[in-house]
Design an enzyme around this catalytic site. Structure first.
Site, PDB file in Angstrom:
ATOM      1  N   SER A  13      53.028  78.659  13.901  1.00 17.18           N
ATOM      2  CA  SER A  13      52.871  80.755  13.658  1.00 17.18           C
ATOM      3  C   SER A  13      51.772  80.795  12.882  1.00 17.18           C
ATOM      4  O   SER A  13      51.800  80.126  11.301  1.00 17.18           O
ATOM      5  CB  SER A  13      53.621  81.089  13.351  1.00 17.18           C
ATOM      6  N   ALA A 242      59.113  79.155   2.266  1.00 15.19           N
ATOM      7  CA  ALA A 242      58.453  80.209   2.955  1.00 15.19           C
ATOM      8  C   ALA A 242      56.509  80.584   2.869  1.00 15.19           C
ATOM      9  O   ALA A 242      56.541  80.724   1.580  1.00 15.19           O
ATOM     10  CB  ALA A 242      59.198  81.724   3.270  1.00 15.19           C
ATOM     11  N   LYS A 243      56.124  81.149   4.256  1.00 16.23           N
ATOM     12  CA  LYS A 243      54.417  81.280   3.419  1.00 16.23           C
ATOM     13  C   LYS A 243      55.064  82.731   2.577  1.00 16.23           C
ATOM     14  O   LYS A 243      53.929  82.830   1.672  1.00 16.23           O
ATOM     15  CB  LYS A 243      53.992  81.519   4.999  1.00 16.23           C
ATOM     16  N   ARG A 244      55.316  83.390   3.377  1.00 20.81           N
ATOM     17  CA  ARG A 244      55.425  84.746   2.227  1.00 20.81           C
ATOM     18  C   ARG A 244      56.228  84.709   1.455  1.00 20.81           C
ATOM     19  O   ARG A 244      55.945  85.563   0.064  1.00 20.81           O
ATOM     20  CB  ARG A 244      56.070  85.593   3.401  1.00 20.81           C
ATOM     21  N   GLY A 245      57.627  83.490   0.598  1.00 23.17           N
ATOM     22  CA  GLY A 245      57.912  83.679  -0.597  1.00 23.17           C
ATOM     23  C   GLY A 245      56.609  82.934  -1.621  1.00 23.17           C
ATOM     24  O   GLY A 245      57.769  82.840  -2.641  1.00 23.17           O
TER      25      GLY A 245
END
Ligand code: GLU
Length: 303
Positions: A13, A242-245
């Site tokens: 993604s 995680a990318k957001r992490g």
């Protein structure tokens, strides 16, 4: 021996830069396709346009090239909307979909109010709009009325079997959101079928989504691919990257002058493979074959 030509894929993604965990999944998907002499596809799962970062396509491609992971064809889901529309209209024509205007809050409330609220499971949509109709005037999502019964899947790598009773454990799920965006489960199933994907190597976080995807594929007339779920990479706290992490992007290593061979070696070692300090992706092919052999993959290749 497997007589079908193998088609594998890596389906990132493009919502941010790949981190080491994404790279490890990309590596294993590539090793699988190539170890079996198959085709390897790169499919950008970019339907959720609000989360897509336009630079992430190029960064992902460069990261993969840097690691020596090539591909035979590239797709973007955002360019394939008609195929998802077609799948939805076939399910609708078969009477298997219905519009849903419930808000998240209403769904949560309905679950809390129902005596049989399951504990420890994902919330199951109680079918409110199927039973009572949708609210006129509100934007509607489209849900799939899941078939009765239990669907079992066996993983071709871990040999684990997962059986889920779809109405009780999954519930009717969204095929198209109320803003028109096609849902991941729909797109992944349609694409794997239309692209002739035979082998899905992906992160273990999607294992519990597999029975519903198999069922949806069947409803659309396609036989399921083989699934091989690989462990997610965790940080020193045991939490998944995680990318957001804030997991460090692979790009930082690449642009910082790190050697791809050392990164590949670190990825291989994180899987418990004994490898030298620098390796190429191709040098890892025998190790993946050995892992497949240990899993009995070549004995029972159709599992
Ligand atoms: N696009 C999904 C992800 O980045 C992978 C989907 C799949 O492999 O089925 O997690």
């Amino acid at each position: 021996m497997n007589v079908l030509p193998v088609v594998g894929r890596f389906a990132p993604s493009p919502t941010g830069a790949m981190h080491l965990g994404n790279a490890r999944t990309a590596l294993l998907a590539w090793l699988h396709s190539r170890a079996l002499g198959g085709l390897h596809l790169l499919r950008f799962e970019d339907l959720d346009t609000g989360r897509v970062r336009s630079w992430a396509y190029d960064t992902t491609r460069r990261d993969l090239e840097w690691l020596g992971l090539d591909w035979d064809a590239e797709f973007r889901q955002s360019e394939r909307l008609p195929v998802y529309a077609d799948a939805v209209s076939r399910l609708t024509a078969a009477g298997e979909t219905y519009p849903c205007t419930c808000t998240r809050r209403e769904i949560r409330q309905a679950i809390e109010d129902s005596a049989g609220a399951p504990h420890g499971h994902e919330p199951v949509y109680p079918g409110t709009c199927r039973l009572h109709g949708a609210m006129p005037g509100r934007p509607a999502a489209l849900r799939w009325h899941v078939p009765d019964g239990t669907v079992c899947v066996t993983d071709a790598l871990t040999c684990a079997t997962l059986c889920q009773n779809l109405p009780a454990e999954v519930g009717d799920f969204v095929l198209q959101r109320n803003d028109g965006v096609y849902a991941y489960h729909l797109a992944v199933v349609v694409d794997d079928a239309l692209m002739g994907v035979t082998d899905v190597v992906r992160g273990a976080d999607l294992w519990t989504a597999t029975p519903r995807q198999v069922a949806l594929g069947r409803a659309l007339g396609s036989a399921p691919p083989r699934y091989l779920h690989v462990p997610l990479m965790t940080d020193f706290r045991g939490e998944r990257l995680a990318k957001r992490g804030g997991a460090p992007p692979l790009r930082a290593l690449r642009e910082g002058g790190e050697e791809a061979g050392r990164v590949l070696s670190a990825l291989a070692r994180s899987l418990g493979w004994a490898v030298p300090e620098r390796v190429s992706a191709a040098e890892l092919l025998p190790l993946w074959r050995a892992q497949l052999t240990r899993a009995g993959f070549f004995i029972n290749p159709q599992s």
